[in-house]
Design an enzyme around this catalytic site. Structure first.
Site, PDB file in Angstrom:
ATOM      1  N   ARG A 152      23.300 -23.176  27.726  1.00  0.00           N
ATOM      2  CA  ARG A 152      23.795 -23.701  26.447  1.00  0.00           C
ATOM      3  C   ARG A 152      24.184 -22.579  25.494  1.00  0.00           C
ATOM      4  NH1 ARG A 152      18.354 -26.994  25.618  1.00  0.00           N
ATOM      5  NH2 ARG A 152      18.480 -26.867  27.895  1.00  0.00           N
ATOM      6  N   ASP A 195      24.589 -21.402  39.870  1.00  0.00           N
ATOM      7  CA  ASP A 195      24.562 -21.732  38.445  1.00  0.00           C
ATOM      8  C   ASP A 195      25.899 -21.439  37.751  1.00  0.00           C
ATOM      9  OD1 ASP A 195      23.094 -22.975  36.482  1.00  0.00           O
ATOM     10  OD2 ASP A 195      22.156 -21.136  35.754  1.00  0.00           O
ATOM     11  N   LYS A 232      11.778 -18.076  36.454  1.00  0.00           N
ATOM     12  CA  LYS A 232      11.632 -19.284  37.267  1.00  0.00           C
ATOM     13  C   LYS A 232      10.633 -19.040  38.394  1.00  0.00           C
ATOM     14  CE  LYS A 232      16.311 -21.208  36.834  1.00  0.00           C
ATOM     15  NZ  LYS A 232      15.925 -22.439  36.142  1.00  0.00           N
TER      16      LYS A 232
HETATM   17  N1  BES Z   1      20.439 -23.576  35.622  1.00  0.00           N
HETATM   18  C1  BES Z   1      19.293 -24.229  35.132  1.00  0.00           C
HETATM   19  C2  BES Z   1      19.297 -25.731  35.394  1.00  0.00           C
HETATM   20  C3  BES Z   1      19.237 -26.150  36.845  1.00  0.00           C
HETATM   21  C4  BES Z   1      18.015 -26.350  37.457  1.00  0.00           C
HETATM   22  C5  BES Z   1      20.389 -26.394  37.542  1.00  0.00           C
HETATM   23  C6  BES Z   1      17.975 -26.754  38.776  1.00  0.00           C
HETATM   24  C7  BES Z   1      20.341 -26.802  38.861  1.00  0.00           C
HETATM   25  C8  BES Z   1      19.131 -26.980  39.481  1.00  0.00           C
HETATM   26  C9  BES Z   1      19.191 -24.023  33.627  1.00  0.00           C
HETATM   27  O1  BES Z   1      19.655 -22.811  33.158  1.00  0.00           O
HETATM   28  C10 BES Z   1      17.760 -24.123  33.255  1.00  0.00           C
HETATM   29  O2  BES Z   1      17.003 -23.302  33.699  1.00  0.00           O
HETATM   30  N2  BES Z   1      17.406 -25.116  32.445  1.00  0.00           N
HETATM   31  C11 BES Z   1      16.067 -25.300  32.022  1.00  0.00           C
HETATM   32  C12 BES Z   1      16.081 -25.665  30.574  1.00  0.00           C
HETATM   33  C13 BES Z   1      14.714 -25.715  29.930  1.00  0.00           C
HETATM   34  C14 BES Z   1      14.092 -24.330  29.901  1.00  0.00           C
HETATM   35  C15 BES Z   1      14.854 -26.264  28.543  1.00  0.00           C
HETATM   36  C16 BES Z   1      15.463 -26.425  32.848  1.00  0.00           C
HETATM   37  O3  BES Z   1      16.153 -27.390  33.152  1.00  0.00           O
HETATM   38  O4  BES Z   1      14.308 -26.296  33.258  1.00  0.00           O
HETATM   39 ZN    ZN Z   2      21.063 -21.882  34.282  1.00  0.00          ZN
HETATM   40 MN    MN Z   3      18.192 -21.295  33.242  1.00  0.00          MN
END
Ligand code: BES
Ligand code: ZN
Ligand code: MN
Length: 507
Positions: A354, A291, A280
């Protein structure tokens, strides 16, 4: 903070501060007329010059001179009377507490439970008032010095007023329920706010064990070895980048008799999500300690259910892992074999939630559940769709979704449904495995749910994406910034509704 209930007139109560709720155009009511008289017409004046008109969120603090025994009066606006709800009372009680917390008043009196709200009794208004002030009084101060902690003084005693002495016993048990429920919300918030250096998967498991030791819950934890032996391939793929071992936490509440199949709750427990090899960006990465908010909600809900002695069987499953990039981390392109046997092509290691949920949902089948509800901070796309004001709900059973939507309105933790048509399955088809773990940018929240659906199998299932609601960076009336504890009050309302129905399957 000691909370008491007393039958008394607000105008005859001696206190450092009297908190009174006022609806817009509500100044004609007897209470306000008398109050205005005693304040020498101050209320009407404030209304006339627009300083306080009863709009939602308005507050005004007076120091009355005259016969009123209260040293101060805090008026809180409730908005339109016809649209008045219990959550309006909860918010008013919360914003009053935010203001009082900085004032160092030892003893205050809330007249808020006396405000009329359609289809409610005093007990319900007592519960909403108590919830509002308890939730607003929460702070995560574990790492603050004594000096800073001491500069914030909540009132020692809060007295809630009722107008009928016969209702006192029912109101007192409503107050106890609010205290138990808010204690469980505070636990969930504490868990979310705990920094990553302390919050390992093992720490989460320890906290769950502590909750079971302090209640009638039972707790079981699977470690790395057991997870390997059972074949939790998707969960272990995510976990392998961190030196901290994954844990699968299982809490159980048996309140419903042997004949009833349990409700199973599953909560995402990623204690820190750096994204893995699909790292990230640095900005706001610190917030990814939240998370595991789905897992926190599950632990909090199980504790609340036990304390409230709800007559249901409930199982909570929290897969707890850390998602880090490292020399042992899983990579984009890897193919994992999940506990269900389905293979998963990993296209983005940041879509880790997921993966761990897939195995936890498969594991849930062992409890022959009546239904399964999962909660997860799953997608950034959910924040784009709904912002911070609603949790997304999707599922394979419309009656279950409808019951959750209803509980959302009751609790003030609102939900909004997104569609889960089969059309979206195309986006997660893989060339080399049964499914892939991302569906591209369009409809990110829905394709994440479509992925989970493949592991929910036969049972009735609903998914709650709490990415936008689990963490706030601005104070709300009864939600101080940081971890919100979202899900606990929602699920308790849902489970209470369900327990109250004789024919549960008619849900
Ligand atoms: N934990 C994150 C989602 C998230 C982002 C929660 C911001 C709270 C605030 C999750 O694991 C994630 O990174 N999801 C990705 C999925 C994508 C790579 C398909 C996302 O949402 O960018
Ligand atoms: Zn996550
Ligand atoms: Mn993630």
């Amino acid at each position: 903070m000691d909370i008491k209930i007393r039958k008394a007139s607000p105008l005859q109560t001696k206190t450092a501060c009297l908190v009174v709720g006022v609806y817009e155009k509500g100044f004609a009511e007897q209470l306000y007329k008398e109050l205005d008289q005693q304040l020498g017409g101050l209320l009407h004046k404030a209304q006339r010059n627009g300083e306080f008109t009863g709009k939602k969120g308005e507050q005004i603090l007076f120091q009355p001179t005259g016969q009123l025994p209260a040293e101060r009066v805090l008026l809180v606006g409730l908005g339109s009377r016809t649209e008045g709800t219990l959550d309006g009372i909860r918010q008013a009680a919360g914003s009053a507490m935010q203001l009082l917390a900085s004032k160092k008043f030892g003893q205050v009196v809330y007249a808020l439970p006396l405000c009329a709200v359609k289809k409610t009794d005093s007990a319900a208004r007592i519960q909403a008032t108590a919830e509002g002030l308890l939730l607003a009084g929460y702070r995560y101060d574990r790492f603050l010095s004594e000096k800073i902690k001491g500069s914030r003084k909540l009132p020692q005693t809060v007295t809630l007023l009722i107008d009928n002495a016969r209702e006192k016993p029912a109101c007192e048990s409503a107050l106890r329920r609010a205290q138990q429920l808010c204690g469980a919300v505070a636990l969930a918030r504490d868990l979310v706010n705990t920094p990553g250096n302390i919050k390992s998967p093992a720490y989460l498991a320890e906290q769950a064990r502590a909750a079971s030791a302090a209640s009638t819950l039972s707790c079981k934890v699977l470690g790395l070895k057991e997870l390997g032996r059972e074949g939790f391939g998707a969960l272990l793929g995510v976990a392998q980048g961190s030196v901290r071992e994954p844990q699968l936490i299982v809490l159980e509440h048996k309140g419903g008799g042997k004949a009833h199949a349990p409700v199973v709750l599953v909560g995402k427990g990623v204690v820190f999500d750096a994204g893995g090899i699909s790292l990230k960006p640095a900005e706001k990465m610190d917030e990814m300690k939240m998370d595991m908010a789905g897992g926190a909600a599950v632990i909090g809900t199980l504790l609340a259910t036990a304390l409230l002695e709800l007559p249901i069987n409930l199982v909570g499953i929290v897969p707890a892992v850390e998602n880090l990039p490292s020399g042992t981390a899983y990579r984009p392109g890897d193919i994992l074999t999940s506990l269900s046997g389905q293979t998963i092509e990993v296209l983005n290691t940041d879509a880790e939630g997921r993966l761990i949920l897939a195995d936890a949902l498969t594991y849930a089948k062992r409890y022959a559940p009546e239904m399964v509800i999962d909660l997860a901070t799953l997608t950034g796309a959910c924040i784009i769709a709904l912002g911070h004001h609603a949790t997304a709900v999707l599922g394979n059973d419309q009656k279950l979704v409808a019951a959750l939507l209803h509980a959302g309105e009751e609790s003030g933790e609102r939900l909004w449904q997104l569609p889960l048509w089969d059309d979206y399955d195309q986006q997660i088809k893989s060339e080399v495995a049964d499914v892939k773990n991302t569906g591209g940018r369009p409809a990110g929240t829905i394709t994440a749910a479509a992925f989970l659906k493949k592991f929910a199998g036969e049972f009735r299932w609903a998914h709650l994406d709490i990415a936008g609601t689990a963490w706030r960076d601005q104070d709300q009336p009864y939600i101080p910034r940081g971890g919100t504890g979202v899900g606990v009050r929602l699920l308790v309302a849902f489970l209470q509704d369900m327990a109250g129905r004789s024919d549960r399957t008619a849900l």
